[in-house]
Design an enzyme around this catalytic site. Sequence first.
Site, PDB file in Angstrom:
ATOM      1  N   GLY A  55      74.635  48.178   8.948  1.00  0.00           N
ATOM      2  CA  GLY A  55      75.959  48.458   9.643  1.00  0.00           C
ATOM      3  C   GLY A  55      76.615  49.851   9.249  1.00  0.00           C
ATOM      4  N   GLU A 108      79.593  52.189   3.331  1.00  0.00           N
ATOM      5  CA  GLU A 108      79.472  50.926   3.924  1.00  0.00           C
ATOM      6  C   GLU A 108      80.194  50.765   5.481  1.00  0.00           C
ATOM      7  OE1 GLU A 108      78.304  47.981   4.387  1.00  0.00           O
ATOM      8  OE2 GLU A 108      79.077  46.610   3.229  1.00  0.00           O
ATOM      9  N   ASP A 109      79.906  49.993   6.186  1.00  0.00           N
ATOM     10  CA  ASP A 109      80.727  49.790   7.459  1.00  0.00           C
ATOM     11  C   ASP A 109      82.116  49.272   7.214  1.00  0.00           C
ATOM     12  OD1 ASP A 109      79.626  47.113   6.754  1.00  0.00           O
ATOM     13  OD2 ASP A 109      78.662  47.164   9.075  1.00  0.00           O
ATOM     14  N   ASP A 112      85.123  43.427   3.823  1.00  0.00           N
ATOM     15  CA  ASP A 112      85.796  42.141   4.374  1.00  0.00           C
ATOM     16  C   ASP A 112      86.424  41.319   3.207  1.00  0.00           C
ATOM     17  OD1 ASP A 112      86.493  40.154   6.107  1.00  0.00           O
ATOM     18  OD2 ASP A 112      84.402  39.206   6.359  1.00  0.00           O
ATOM     19  N   LYS A 143      89.359  45.548   5.623  1.00  0.00           N
ATOM     20  CA  LYS A 143      90.116  44.213   5.833  1.00  0.00           C
ATOM     21  C   LYS A 143      90.872  44.010   4.684  1.00  0.00           C
ATOM     22  CE  LYS A 143      87.239  42.292   9.670  1.00  0.00           C
ATOM     23  NZ  LYS A 143      86.566  41.123  10.156  1.00  0.00           N
ATOM     24  N   PHE A 164      87.391  39.886  13.907  1.00  0.00           N
ATOM     25  CA  PHE A 164      85.929  40.397  14.073  1.00  0.00           C
ATOM     26  C   PHE A 164      85.801  41.778  14.989  1.00  0.00           C
ATOM     27  CE2 PHE A 164      81.285  40.406  14.328  1.00  0.00           C
ATOM     28  CZ  PHE A 164      80.865  39.969  13.015  1.00  0.00           C
ATOM     29  N   VAL A 165      85.232  42.550  14.429  1.00  0.00           N
ATOM     30  CA  VAL A 165      85.050  43.982  15.149  1.00  0.00           C
ATOM     31  C   VAL A 165      83.535  44.254  15.295  1.00  0.00           C
ATOM     32  CG1 VAL A 165      87.083  44.873  14.549  1.00  0.00           C
ATOM     33  CG2 VAL A 165      85.164  45.434  13.098  1.00  0.00           C
ATOM     34  N   ASP A 171      77.764  44.837  13.812  1.00  0.00           N
ATOM     35  CA  ASP A 171      76.988  43.802  14.945  1.00  0.00           C
ATOM     36  C   ASP A 171      77.661  42.574  14.724  1.00  0.00           C
ATOM     37  OD1 ASP A 171      76.240  43.361  12.145  1.00  0.00           O
ATOM     38  OD2 ASP A 171      74.864  41.832  13.052  1.00  0.00           O
ATOM     39  N   ARG A 177      75.643  47.095  17.849  1.00  0.00           N
ATOM     40  CA  ARG A 177      75.707  48.162  16.980  1.00  0.00           C
ATOM     41  C   ARG A 177      76.044  49.574  17.639  1.00  0.00           C
ATOM     42  NH1 ARG A 177      74.618  45.904  11.977  1.00  0.00           N
ATOM     43  NH2 ARG A 177      72.838  44.707  11.726  1.00  0.00           N
TER      44      ARG A 177
HETATM   45  P1  IMP Z   1      81.974  41.283   2.960  1.00  0.00           P
HETATM   46  O1  IMP Z   1      80.898  40.853   1.590  1.00  0.00           O
HETATM   47  O2  IMP Z   1      82.796  40.084   3.187  1.00  0.00           O
HETATM   48  O3  IMP Z   1      83.040  42.260   2.357  1.00  0.00           O
HETATM   49  O4  IMP Z   1      81.235  41.606   3.972  1.00  0.00           O
HETATM   50  C1  IMP Z   1      80.796  42.802   4.312  1.00  0.00           C
HETATM   51  C2  IMP Z   1      79.724  42.796   5.314  1.00  0.00           C
HETATM   52  O5  IMP Z   1      80.032  41.838   6.228  1.00  0.00           O
HETATM   53  C3  IMP Z   1      79.718  43.994   5.871  1.00  0.00           C
HETATM   54  O6  IMP Z   1      79.003  44.910   5.498  1.00  0.00           O
HETATM   55  C4  IMP Z   1      79.356  43.784   7.467  1.00  0.00           C
HETATM   56  O7  IMP Z   1      78.112  43.762   7.629  1.00  0.00           O
HETATM   57  C5  IMP Z   1      79.899  42.115   7.489  1.00  0.00           C
HETATM   58  N1  IMP Z   1      81.015  42.184   8.177  1.00  0.00           N
HETATM   59  C6  IMP Z   1      82.418  42.009   7.782  1.00  0.00           C
HETATM   60  N2  IMP Z   1      83.290  41.935   8.726  1.00  0.00           N
HETATM   61  C7  IMP Z   1      82.633  42.285   9.865  1.00  0.00           C
HETATM   62  C8  IMP Z   1      83.329  42.553  11.109  1.00  0.00           C
HETATM   63  O8  IMP Z   1      84.376  42.205  11.441  1.00  0.00           O
HETATM   64  N3  IMP Z   1      82.208  42.850  12.190  1.00  0.00           N
HETATM   65  C9  IMP Z   1      80.942  43.108  11.803  1.00  0.00           C
HETATM   66  N4  IMP Z   1      80.524  42.544  10.421  1.00  0.00           N
HETATM   67  C10 IMP Z   1      81.149  42.424   9.511  1.00  0.00           C
HETATM   68 MG    MG Z   2      76.323  42.919   9.279  1.00  0.00          MG
END
Ligand code: IMP
Ligand code: MG
Length: 189
Positions: A55, A108-109, A112, A143, A164-165, A171, A177
């Site tokens: 990402g 990091e992208d 969440d 987020k 979701f983005v 992706d 991507r």
């Molecule tokens: P977390 O562990 O819940 O913080 O999730 C982080 C990972 O989930 C990111 O590195 C993304 O790969 C994926 N992710 C979370 N939200 C989105 C979104 O809105 N679009 C695409 N990928 C997301």
């Molecule tokens: Mg991802």
Amino acid sequence: MTFTPATIRVGDRDMSVSPLFTESQIKARVGELSAEISRDLGSAEPLVILVVLHGALLFAADLVRGLTMPTEIESVRLKSYHGTQSAGTVEVVGSLPDIAGKRVLIVEDIVDTGRSIATLKERIAGLGDRGPKVVRVAALLDKPEAHDASLVPDYTGFSIGRNFVIGYGLDLDGRYRNLPYIAELKAQG
Ligand code: IMP
Ligand code: MG
């Protein structure tokens, strides 16, 4: 012009796709982040850029070009997400690069729930005396409403809502991507 459909089917629903950040907005903001990181961490000492694949590929590629300190680029792969739902558990795939005594910027992208970065930081903390001297986190997107691990990135491009983005590295099941902009998916009707 990159083609994006007006709607994308996710499971059994059609989601509408609407632009959130343009290519030039992203470019401007990433430039600001590079400048801020260079100011805060700038020195002759190298900074390890730990890119969270896949990402953060595009974000990291643009971010590093604006940094003024010497850098070493490394990567790590985390698995956590399926479709638009967090899978709950996060796995660090393979081993970490050698970052003993170094300064590290995790790139990091998106944050969440925060579990991915929390898990990665725990793994890094577990390195003990083979661990880095400094760890910072730069996330293009955050987020805040979705966090369940208490994690605030040191550098954030944009704070967004829960939708979701996709695009600019982000992706949906491996696709989209390559979009040069960021779009959000919204439930229709
Ligand atoms: P977390 O562990 O819940 O913080 O999730 C982080 C990972 O989930 C990111 O590195 C993304 O790969 C994926 N992710 C979370 N939200 C989105 C979104 O809105 N679009 C695409 N990928 C997301
Ligand atoms: Mg991802």
